[in-house]
Motif scaffolding. Structure first.
Motif, PDB file in Angstrom:
ATOM      1  N   GLU A 225      -8.103  37.522   1.447  1.00  0.00           N
ATOM      2  CA  GLU A 225      -6.999  37.426   0.482  1.00  0.00           C
ATOM      3  C   GLU A 225      -6.189  38.714   0.479  1.00  0.00           C
ATOM      4  OE1 GLU A 225      -6.274  36.282  -4.242  1.00  0.00           O
ATOM      5  OE2 GLU A 225      -8.314  36.320  -3.400  1.00  0.00           O
ATOM      6  N   ALA A 226      -6.881  39.847   0.549  1.00  0.00           N
ATOM      7  CA  ALA A 226      -6.192  41.137   0.588  1.00  0.00           C
ATOM      8  C   ALA A 226      -5.311  41.252   1.829  1.00  0.00           C
ATOM      9  CB  ALA A 226      -7.207  42.279   0.563  1.00  0.00           C
ATOM     10  N   TYR A 229      -1.614  40.253   1.510  1.00  0.00           N
ATOM     11  CA  TYR A 229      -0.750  41.249   0.861  1.00  0.00           C
ATOM     12  C   TYR A 229      -0.484  42.441   1.778  1.00  0.00           C
ATOM     13  CZ  TYR A 229      -1.543  38.788  -3.573  1.00  0.00           C
ATOM     14  OH  TYR A 229      -1.593  37.849  -4.566  1.00  0.00           O
ATOM     15  N   GLU A 405       3.319  47.965  -4.682  1.00  0.00           N
ATOM     16  CA  GLU A 405       2.895  46.818  -5.492  1.00  0.00           C
ATOM     17  C   GLU A 405       2.013  45.869  -4.680  1.00  0.00           C
ATOM     18  OE1 GLU A 405       4.894  43.084  -8.023  1.00  0.00           O
ATOM     19  OE2 GLU A 405       6.181  44.625  -7.111  1.00  0.00           O
ATOM     20  N   LEU A 406       2.376  45.646  -3.417  1.00  0.00           N
ATOM     21  CA  LEU A 406       1.584  44.766  -2.561  1.00  0.00           C
ATOM     22  C   LEU A 406       0.212  45.362  -2.256  1.00  0.00           C
ATOM     23  CD1 LEU A 406       4.472  43.713  -0.162  1.00  0.00           C
ATOM     24  CD2 LEU A 406       3.170  42.140  -1.624  1.00  0.00           C
ATOM     25  N   GLU A 408      -1.429  47.465  -4.171  1.00  0.00           N
ATOM     26  CA  GLU A 408      -2.213  47.389  -5.419  1.00  0.00           C
ATOM     27  C   GLU A 408      -2.848  46.009  -5.559  1.00  0.00           C
ATOM     28  OE1 GLU A 408      -3.154  49.499  -7.548  1.00  0.00           O
ATOM     29  OE2 GLU A 408      -1.765  51.175  -7.669  1.00  0.00           O
ATOM     30  N   LYS A 409      -2.080  44.966  -5.258  1.00  0.00           N
ATOM     31  CA  LYS A 409      -2.613  43.610  -5.330  1.00  0.00           C
ATOM     32  C   LYS A 409      -3.729  43.413  -4.303  1.00  0.00           C
ATOM     33  CE  LYS A 409       1.591  41.375  -7.082  1.00  0.00           C
ATOM     34  NZ  LYS A 409       2.681  40.402  -6.793  1.00  0.00           N
ATOM     35  N   VAL A 412      -6.992  44.980  -5.504  1.00  0.00           N
ATOM     36  CA  VAL A 412      -7.692  44.168  -6.506  1.00  0.00           C
ATOM     37  C   VAL A 412      -8.509  43.068  -5.817  1.00  0.00           C
ATOM     38  CG1 VAL A 412      -7.380  42.549  -8.420  1.00  0.00           C
ATOM     39  CG2 VAL A 412      -6.024  44.661  -8.327  1.00  0.00           C
ATOM     40  N   CYS A 413      -7.966  42.494  -4.739  1.00  0.00           N
ATOM     41  CA  CYS A 413      -8.627  41.379  -4.051  1.00  0.00           C
ATOM     42  C   CYS A 413      -9.808  41.822  -3.204  1.00  0.00           C
ATOM     43  CB  CYS A 413      -7.631  40.658  -3.146  1.00  0.00           C
ATOM     44  SG  CYS A 413      -6.249  39.890  -4.005  1.00  0.00           S
ATOM     45  N   ARG A 424      -5.455  51.666  -2.959  1.00  0.00           N
ATOM     46  CA  ARG A 424      -5.008  52.201  -4.254  1.00  0.00           C
ATOM     47  C   ARG A 424      -4.374  53.586  -4.078  1.00  0.00           C
ATOM     48  NH1 ARG A 424      -7.093  55.834  -7.307  1.00  0.00           N
ATOM     49  NH2 ARG A 424      -9.054  55.844  -6.111  1.00  0.00           N
TER      50      ARG A 424
END
Length: 775
Positions: A225-226, A229, A405-406, A408-409, A412-413, A424
Motif C-alpha cells: 500500500e505504501a 504513494y 504529503e504522499l 507521510e501517507k 503510515v501504511c 517520515r
C-alpha cells in the motif's frame, strides 16, 4: 531640471569577464573599454522575416541606418536578460517574459567610428524572439529618441544587403561570426522532416529497450500500500528535476507529449526527449536535438498596445542551443567570476548557503517579472548585490509539499519501522531543507521495499558541482545478493589504510559502508540518458566523516547492461584470446568496489594554507569527473589488494582487468561532457600510455597483465594526491591532457559503432506502470 546621470557600464577584461569596475558610457567608448550589450532579433515563422528598426538620426553611432530589432547596453549591475527585456519594451513597446528570449550566440564587435572618437569593443549577447506571425506595425510604440521606424524584411534579402555593404544598414559581417544568425534560422526552418526522423530514430536505437518487472511477493500488505504513494511521490520528483535542468523544461515536456501523436516526427521527438528529459542529447555531448522551432507556443494578449482584430503576440517558448552549464540553479547569464565576486562579499554563513547542495541562486531583477503574490514568502537571503539565495524548500515549495504529503501517507501504511522512519524524515526534510536526519535514516534502511528519494547528485551543475538534483529509485531488496557483498563494507578501513598515497592524507576512522542490492522497480528525476547501475550516498561531507556512506546496487540493471552492451562490445573490441575473460561476475564485482571506493580517500581536507575545506569545494567543476575516475581506478586497485589478501578468488585477477577494458568503451560512448565518460577516458588513456592496454593491428585490444597492476597504482596515486591537496590546477591539467578522445579510442569506438552495439538501455517499468494505472 537637472540632467539625468549618464548611464554607467561594467568594464570587462578582453575575455568578457567583469573586473569589478564601472564607468560612464561616454568614457567607455572614449577609452575603448570592453563592455557588454544585448541584441534582440524578432523573427516571424510564417513569413520568414526579421524585424528591423531604423536608428534615430540623433544617435551617436550609425544614425539613420537600419539595424537590429532592438539593442542596447547592459547597464552596470544589470543582467543580460533583464536588459534584453528592458530594451525591447523601451524602444518598441513590447513587453515579453524571459522565456521568449533565446540566446543564440555571443558576438564580439571591435571597431572605431566617427573619425576615431568612438571605440566600440562590445560583447553582444544575441537573442532571438520567435513569433508565429508578424506583429502588426501599428502595435509598436516607438521610442523617438532611439527609433524612427520599423519594418519586416525577408532574411535572405536583409543578408544580401549586408553582404553588399549597403549604406542603409548598420554593417555586420555575414561571412563572419554574425552570419550565425542567418545560418541558424535557415537550418531550423528548411524542410528536412525525413532526415530529422532518420536521425532521431538512430539516436533512439542507441538504447536497448528492457522490461523491468521485479517480483513483489516478499512485500508485506502494508508496504504494498505504501508503494503506491511512493510511486506517486516519485512522479513529483520527476517534475522537480525537469525544472532544475532548465526553467521552461516542464512546459516543453508537456507540449511535446501533447503533440506526440500529430506526426511520426513528433512521436520521435517525444520518444527521444523522454530518454534525455531535455532537448539536449546526453550521448552527443549535450548537443541540442530540438530547437525553439519545436517548442511550445504561448499567447500574450497584452504584450503591446491593442490592435483591432489581432489577438496578440504568439511566440515560441525559447531554449538555448547550448545547454546552460549552470542548469536552472543560477541565472543563465551569470558567469563564474560574477559569482565569486558576489560570494566574496557574503558572510561565512551566507557563503556556505551559496555553495550548498540545497539552494538556488537568483537575481533581484528577475523578481520584476513576478507578481507580488508570486514573490511573497520567498524567504530569500538578500544581500546588497544583484544575486541572492533561495532554499529548495521555497523554490520548489508546491511540489515538495505534495511529495511530502504522499510520503507521510506512505509512512503510515508501511509495516517496516526503518522505512516508516525514512519516509517520515524525508517528508520533513522536503519542507525544512535540512536533509541530515533523513540521510541517516536512509543509511539505516533495512526493508524489503528499498527507497532512495531526494536531492543528491551534482553532475547537472556544470559551473561548480555545488547543487544537487532530485531523483528517486524504488526497488525490491535482493537479500541473498546483499549478504554476498558485505565483504567490501567490512574491509573499507583496511583499504583506506593501504591506499597508494601519502599516509598524512589517510583517515583512521572510515566507517564500513552498508551495501544493499536491489532489483529496480521504478526510477525518476535525475536518471536521464544512460541508466545508473549503482550509487553511493550521501554526498554530505558531515555524514561521510561521521558515518561513511551507504551503497545501493541495481542488479537487474547491471545484468541488462552486461547482456545487451558489454558482451557485444567485448565481441567487437577485445582480442579472441582474452574475450572469454569478460564475465558478469568480475564486471559486477568491480561495480560494487567502485561504489565502495567513493567512501574512501580524501573528502574533507586541509589546504596548504591550513584552511579546512572539501575536495568538492576546491575542485569545483573538475570534481565529478575526477571522483568517478578515482572510484573506478582505486576500485581496480582495491580488488587486487583483496585478491592478494585471499578474500577474493584468484580467478578474478585477470578477468577484472579485461572486463574493465571493455567497460571503458561502454562509458566513453556516453560522451566526454559527462562525468563518467570523461573519467573513463582519463583512465583508458593513462593505462594505454603505460602499456597496460594494447592495440593490435586488427583493431582489437588486449590487457598486458605484466604492466597493468603498476599502471593502476600510479594513476590511483595521482588522483588521490590531487584530491588530498585540493589542487584544482593539477586536476584541470590531468583532465585536459588525458580525458580526450585519442586515436586508439576512436579505433575502438568506430568498430563498436560499425557493429551497432547499443550504448545503453531504456527501461520500461512494467510493474510500476500497472500499479500507477498507466497501462
Amino acid at each position: 531640471m537637472a540632467a539625468a546621470p549618464e548611464e554607467r557600464l561594467d568594464v570587462l577584461n578582453a575575455a568578457g569577464e567583469k573586473i569589478g569596475v564601472s564607468k560612464p558610457r561616454s568614457e567607455v567608448h572614449r577609452d575603448g573599454d570592453y563592455h557588454r550589450a544585448v541584441h534582440v532579433w524578432i523573427y516571424s515563422e510564417s513569413t520568414g522575416e526579421l524585424l528591423l528598426q531604423r536608428r534615430a538620426d540623433c544617435k551617436d553611432s550609425w544614425p539613420g541606418q537600419w539595424d537590429i530589432s532592438s539593442a542596447g547596453h547592459i547597464s552596470a549591475g544589470d543582467s543580460s536578460l533583464f536588459s534584453a527585456q528592458r530594451e525591447l519594451e523601451e524602444e518598441l513597446g513590447i513587453k515579453l517574459p524571459v522565456d521568449a528570449f533565446e540566446l543564440i550566440f555571443v558576438f564580439l564587435q571591435e571597431c572605431v567610428i566617427n573619425n576615431g572618437t568612438y571605440t566600440n569593443n562590445e560583447y553582444n549577447d544575441v537573442y532571438l524572439v520567435t513569433t508565429l506571425s508578424p506583429i502588426p506595425l501599428e502595435a509598436f510604440t516607438l521610442q523617438e529618441s532611439e527609433v524612427s521606424a520599423v519594418k519586416y524584411m525577408r532574411c535572405e534579402e536583409y543578408k544580401s544587403c549586408l553582404a553588399k555593404e549597403s549604406g542603409e544598414y548598420v554593417p555586420y559581417d555575414v561571412n563572419g561570426k554574425y552570419g550565425q544568425l542567418f545560418n541558424i534560422i535557415e537550418e531550423r526552418y528548411k524542410d528536412n522532416t525525413e532526415s530529422r526522423s532518420l536521425t532521431l530514430q538512430k539516436q533512439i536505437n542507441r538504447y536497448a529497450p528492457i522490461h523491468l518487472e521485479p517480483d513483489l511477493t516478499n512485500l508485506s500488505e502494508g508496504d504494498r500500500e505504501a508503494l503506491g504513494y511512493i510511486l506517486k511521490a516519485a512522479i513529483v520528483i520527476d517534475d522537480i528535476f525537469h525544472e532544475q535542468v532548465w526553467d521552461s523544461n516542464r512546459m516543453l515536456r508537456d507540449w511535446l507529449k501533447g503533440h506526440s501523436e500529430s506526426s511520426s516526427l513528433d512521436k520521435l521527438k517525444w520518444a527521444y526527449y523522454s530518454i534525455n528529459k531535455s532537448p539536449w542529447s546526453c550521448l552527443d555531448e549535450n548537443k541540442a536535438f530540438l530547437s525553439t522551432a519545436d517548442s511550445a507556443v504561448k499567447l500574450l494578449t497584452d504584450a503591446t498596445k491593442p490592435v483591432s482584430r489581432w489577438k496578440g503576440v504568439e511566440y515560441r517558448a525559447a531554449f538555448p542551443l547550448d545547454k546552460p552549464p549552470g542548469a536552472n540553479f543560477y541565472p543563465s547569464d551569470m558567469d563564474k567570476m560574477e559569482f565569486e565576486l558576489w560570494k566574496s562579499r557574503l558572510t561565512s554563513k551566507e557563503q556556505k548557503d551559496a555553495t550548498g547542495f540545497f539552494t538556488v541562486i537568483k537575481r533581484h531583477d528577475s523578481l520584476s517579472a513576478l507578481s507580488s503574490t508570486q514573490s511573497d514568502g520567498l524567504d530569500q537571503a538578500k544581500t546588497s548585490d544583484d544575486l541572492f539565495i533561495v532554499p529548495y524548500s521555497k523554490e520548489y515549495r508546491s511540489s515538495l509539499e505534495k511529495a511530502a504529503e504522499l510520503l507521510e501517507k506512505a509512512s503510515v501504511c508501511s509495516d517496516s519501522p526503518s522505512l516508516k522512519n525514512l519516509l517520515r524524515t524525508k517528508a520533513n526534510a522536503f519542507l525544512s531543507n535540512d536533509y541530515y536526519e533523513s540521510d541517516i535514516a536512509w543509511m539505516e534502511l533495512d526493508s524489503n521495499l528499498d527507497v532512495t528519494i531526494g536531492p543528491y547528485e551534482t553532475y547537472e551543475d556544470g559551473l561548480f558541482s555545488y547543487k544537487a538534483t532530485f531523483e528517486a529509485f524504488i526497488g525490491i531488496r535482493d537479500n541473498i545478493a546483499t549478504s554476498q557483498v558485505k565483504l567490501f563494507g567490512d574491509q573499507l578501513q583496511d583499504l583506506e589504510s593501504n591506499l597508494p598515497m601519502d599516509n598524512v592524507f589517510k583517515s583512521d576512522n572510515v566507517s564500513a559502508a552498508p551495501i544493499r542490492v536491489i532489483n529496480l522497480l521504478y526510477n525518476s528525476g535525475d536518471v536521464k540518458g544512460p541508466q545508473t547501475i549503482a550509487f553511493n550516498l550521501p554526498n554530505d561531507e558531515r555524514i561521510v566523516n561521521e558515518r561513511g556512506t551507504s551503497m545501493v546496487m541495481l542488479k537487474n540493471i547491471s545484468e541488462a547492461k552486461f547482456k545487451h552492451i558489454l558482451k557485444p562490445i567485448a565481441d567487437a573490441g577485445i582480442r579472441d584470446e582474452q574475450k572469454d575473460y569478460v564475465d558478469f561476475e568480475p564486471y559486477y564485482t568491480h561495480i560494487v568496489c567502485h561504489e565502495c571506493c567513493h567512501g574512501i580517500g580524501p573528502h574533507s581536507i586541509t589546504l596548504p594554507s591550513g584552511k579546512k575545506s572539501t575536495v568538492r569545494l576546491e575542485l569545483q567543476e573538475c570534481h565529478s569527473a575526477l571522483e568517478e575516475a578515482k572510484a573506478d581506478i582505486v576500485g581496480l586497485w582495491a580488488l587486487n589488494f583483496l585478491i592478494k589478501k585471499g578474500l577474493l578468488p584468484k580467478n578474478l585477477s585477470q578477468s577484472m582487468y579485461v572486463s574493465f577494458l571493455a567497460g571503458c568503451f561502454r562509458s566513453i560512448r556516453f560522451g566526454l561532457d559527462e562525468a563518467h565518460g570523461k573519467g573513463q577516458a582519463l583512465q583508458f588513456n593513462w593505462l594505454y600510455d603505460k602499456g597496460a592496454f594494447v592495440l593490435h593491428s586488427d583493431g582489437k585490444f588486449s590487457v598486458d597483465f605484466t604492466r597493468v597492476e603498476d599502471a593502476v597504482e600510479s594513476l590511483s596515486r595521482e588522483i588521490l594526491t590531487i584530491q588530498a591537496k585540493g589542487d584544482k590546477a593539477a586536476a584541470w591539467s590531468l583532465l585536459q591532457s588525458r580525458a580526450t578522445l585519442t586515436q586508439p579510442l576512436r579505433v575502438a569506438l568506430e568498430k563498436i559503432e560499425h557493429m551497432q552495439v547499443p550504448v545503453d538501455i531504456a527501461p520500461n517499468f512494467g510493474t510500476a506502470n500497472k500499479l500507477l494505472g498507466k497501462v
